[in-house]
Design an enzyme around this catalytic site. Structure first.
Site, mmCIF file in Angstrom:
data_model
loop_
_atom_site.group_PDB
_atom_site.id
_atom_site.type_symbol
_atom_site.label_atom_id
_atom_site.label_comp_id
_atom_site.label_asym_id
_atom_site.label_seq_id
_atom_site.Cartn_x
_atom_site.Cartn_y
_atom_site.Cartn_z
ATOM 1 N N CYS A 19 0.645 -1.262 0.016
ATOM 2 C CA CYS A 19 0.027 -0.092 -0.038
ATOM 3 C C CYS A 19 0.971 1.359 -0.106
ATOM 4 O O CYS A 19 0.686 2.117 -0.917
ATOM 5 C CB CYS A 19 -0.865 0.048 1.159
ATOM 6 S SG CYS A 19 -2.079 -1.485 1.072
HETATM 7 N N1 LIG Z 1 -2.957 -5.808 1.756
HETATM 8 C C1 LIG Z 1 -3.323 -4.888 2.454
HETATM 9 O O1 LIG Z 1 -3.033 -4.729 3.567
HETATM 10 C C2 LIG Z 1 -4.490 -3.789 1.763
HETATM 11 C C3 LIG Z 1 -5.155 -2.948 2.659
HETATM 12 C C4 LIG Z 1 -6.097 -2.139 2.119
HETATM 13 C C5 LIG Z 1 -6.243 -2.144 0.871
HETATM 14 N N2 LIG Z 1 -5.661 -3.040 0.116
HETATM 15 C C6 LIG Z 1 -5.830 -2.783 -1.296
HETATM 16 O O2 LIG Z 1 -6.753 -4.151 -1.753
HETATM 17 C C7 LIG Z 1 -6.586 -4.549 -2.926
HETATM 18 C C8 LIG Z 1 -6.114 -6.049 -3.080
HETATM 19 O O3 LIG Z 1 -4.752 -6.029 -2.303
HETATM 20 P P1 LIG Z 1 -4.378 -7.342 -1.638
HETATM 21 O O4 LIG Z 1 -3.347 -6.915 -0.762
HETATM 22 O O5 LIG Z 1 -5.717 -8.236 -1.325
HETATM 23 O O6 LIG Z 1 -3.931 -8.179 -2.966
HETATM 24 P P2 LIG Z 1 -3.629 -9.746 -3.117
HETATM 25 O O7 LIG Z 1 -2.351 -9.895 -4.202
HETATM 26 O O8 LIG Z 1 -3.160 -10.269 -1.705
HETATM 27 O O9 LIG Z 1 -4.844 -10.526 -3.525
HETATM 28 C C9 LIG Z 1 -5.491 -10.191 -4.726
HETATM 29 C C10 LIG Z 1 -5.874 -11.246 -5.344
HETATM 30 O O10 LIG Z 1 -6.343 -10.959 -6.571
HETATM 31 C C11 LIG Z 1 -6.104 -12.072 -7.707
HETATM 32 N N3 LIG Z 1 -6.533 -11.489 -9.017
HETATM 33 C C12 LIG Z 1 -5.775 -10.857 -9.710
HETATM 34 N N4 LIG Z 1 -6.218 -10.711 -10.877
HETATM 35 C C13 LIG Z 1 -7.640 -11.225 -10.710
HETATM 36 C C14 LIG Z 1 -8.806 -11.408 -11.608
HETATM 37 N N5 LIG Z 1 -8.634 -10.666 -13.069
HETATM 38 N N6 LIG Z 1 -9.759 -11.761 -11.526
HETATM 39 C C15 LIG Z 1 -9.883 -12.306 -9.964
HETATM 40 N N7 LIG Z 1 -8.833 -12.569 -9.111
HETATM 41 C C16 LIG Z 1 -7.664 -11.755 -9.529
HETATM 42 C C17 LIG Z 1 -4.835 -12.268 -7.183
HETATM 43 O O11 LIG Z 1 -4.563 -14.024 -7.603
HETATM 44 C C18 LIG Z 1 -4.742 -12.304 -5.671
HETATM 45 O O12 LIG Z 1 -5.184 -13.636 -4.961
HETATM 46 C C19 LIG Z 1 -5.324 -3.646 -3.700
HETATM 47 O O13 LIG Z 1 -5.949 -2.433 -4.337
HETATM 48 C C20 LIG Z 1 -4.638 -3.122 -2.380
HETATM 49 O O14 LIG Z 1 -3.997 -1.615 -2.723
HETATM 50 C C21 LIG Z 1 -4.671 -3.871 0.531
#
Ligand SMILES: NC(=O)c1ccc[n+]([C@@H]2O[C@H](COP(=O)([O-])OP(=O)(O)OC[C@H]3O[C@@H](n4cnc5c(N)ncnc54)[C@H](O)[C@@H]3O)[C@@H](O)[C@H]2O)c1
Length: 406
Positions: A250
């Site tokens: 992030c």
């Molecule tokens: N990790 C955190 O602490 C956090 C906190 C707040 C916001 N976010 C935001 O949330 C969002 C997701 O982050 P995350 O950390 O969960 O990411 P992540 O990489 O852990 O998980 C995302 C998932 O999406 C899947 N994916 C990718 N393309 C896809 C598609 N076309 N269709 C379906 N699935 C698909 C991936 O395989 C993965 O499992 C991002 O925008 C991030 O900035 C993350």
């Protein structure tokens, strides 16, 4: 089904809802089908408790049966540090192909203001359904903080902004199932920017204290003593600790979504750029400090045995994305150091050809121990007492005084 999606899926399932868990990563789908979690904050036991209610699948078609669809895909930067909405566009297209009228779609991925309305809505409308009329659309930023236990999904207020009043009402009703407090804002754009403000606030404040840490190093003032003292002010000051730099998915990424968007409005978001620049300097500052410590002991970095304790971007998690620990290891490696690392949360670093050693193995014969991330369960005072030189980038040994500090 990543750090954001999986906890949400478990939370809704725990409230008795049937959840379809879609991911393009087959390994995640297979793990979920076996009841195995790959996210620290979700235990296998909590998955087992909702076993019959989560259907993990790589097939978007199953989403046609859902009343609500939450999109939680990654929103990274391109190599030129511009927003990469490829996965969001891909997921939205797949969803458009199976959407049903009357569904609620909520975007949770962090992104620049305007994404929900200008990018997601048109793609979903390729289904033939109109956003705000035939289906509801909203943005609700995720506030999950991996490893945190004092605030949970239920006790962390959830911000929601709908495309229309009805979209917001419906999204609010959905999140009330898993959150005690839902905060309504008037538009998706306000909700999108709210998330960016939160992360930019952290990034700027971390950069500020890191810049002071570099200055304190030159002035021979203990930054930790200064921060401890400042933090006694009961109002108008919020504590941020210095460290080896910013990591995770992030903070090093999200602010640049806004600076990119701001350029379209003839604005340069200077705080964002400056904070990014200072935080990126930190690993170099830390490596320079290692060089100085070794130099004072008449040793070059080349050939010195360095034990790195903790490589993930923060304590208690195994996430190495953008971790300054990786940068530090890479820089020390390039200088010829003989590196071993110990991190119970990160068994291997395949791209660097390293595997986590036990604490004993990592410290045996080490010339210098470097605390990059202070994981729980490690006695850092005892660890640094076993080696001739130690540098503590997290200030965890400052009371014992057994290591040099950042
Ligand atoms: N990790 C955190 O602490 C956090 C906190 C707040 C916001 N976010 C935001 O949330 C969002 C997701 O982050 P995350 O950390 O969960 O990411 P992540 O990489 O852990 O998980 C995302 C998932 O999406 C899947 N994916 C990718 N393309 C896809 C598609 N076309 N269709 C379906 N699935 C698909 C991936 O395989 C993965 O499992 C991002 O925008 C991030 O900035 C993350």
């Amino acid at each position: 089904m990543g750090y954001v999606g999986l906890p949400l899926a478990v939370a809704f399932a725990a409230e008795g809802h049937d959840v379809v868990a879609v991911d393009v990563d087959r390994r995640k789908v297979d793990a979920l089908r076996r009841g195995e979690s790959y996210i620290e904050d979700v235990s296998d036991a909590s998955l087992a408790a909702v076993a019959g209610r989560i259907e993990a699948t790589p097939r978007f078609a199953s989403l046609a049966r859902c009343e609500a669809v939450l999109i939680c895909v990654p929103t990274p930067l391109t190599p030129n540090r511009e927003p990469d909405l490829g996965m969001l566009v891909g997921a939205s297209r797949e969803l458009a192909g199976v959407m049903q009228s009357g569904q609620l779609v909520v975007l949770e991925s962090t992104t620049y203001p305007g994404t929900t309305r200008d990018r997601v809505a048109p793609i979903l409308s390729e289904s033939g359904f109109v956003a705000g009329e035939d289906f509801n659309l909203a943005f609700s930023p995720e506030r999950v903080d991996p490893g945190r236990t004092d605030f949970t999904m239920r006790t962390t207020p959830k911000v929601v902004g709908g495309l229309t009043q009805a979209c917001g009402d419906r999204a609010e009703a959905l999140y009330r199932e898993v959150c005690d407090t839902v905060v309504r804002v008037s538009t998706p754009e306000a909700a999108e920017l709210c998330k960016l403000l939160e992360n930019i606030f952290r990034s700027v404040n971390i950069a500020l204290v890191n810049e002071l840490a570099m200055l304190c190093d030159r002035m021979d003032i203990d930054i930790w003593e200064v921060v401890d003292a400042a933090a006694t002010k009961p109002y108008g000051f919020m504590r941020f600790d210095p460290g080896p730099g910013m990591g995770g998915h992030c903070l090093p990424v999200d602010p640049f979504y806004l600076s990119w968007r701001a350029r379209e409005f003839d604005m340069a978001t200077e705080f964002i750029e400056l904070a990014g620049k200072i935080n990126q300097q930190m690993p170099y500052h830390c490596v320079a400090k290692v060089e100085r410590l070794l130099n004072d002991a008449s040793k070059p970095v080349r050939g010195s045995k360095i034990a790195v304790l903790g490589v993930s971007y923060k304590a208690g998690v195994g996430d190495v994305r953008e971790s300054p620990g990786l940068k530090i290891v890479t820089l020390l490696h390039a200088l010829g150091a003989e590196l071993r690392y110990h991190d119970a949360f990160v068994p291997e670093l395949p791209e660097l050809g390293l595997r986590s050693a036990s604490l004993d193995e990592a410290l045996a014969d080490a010339d210098l121990a470097l605390i990059v991330t202070a994981h729980p369960g490690v006695d850092h005072d005892a660890a640094v007492a076993r080696v001739p030189l130690a540098l503590d980038l997290r200030g965890v040994t400052r009371r014992s005084g057994k290591a040099a500090l950042l």
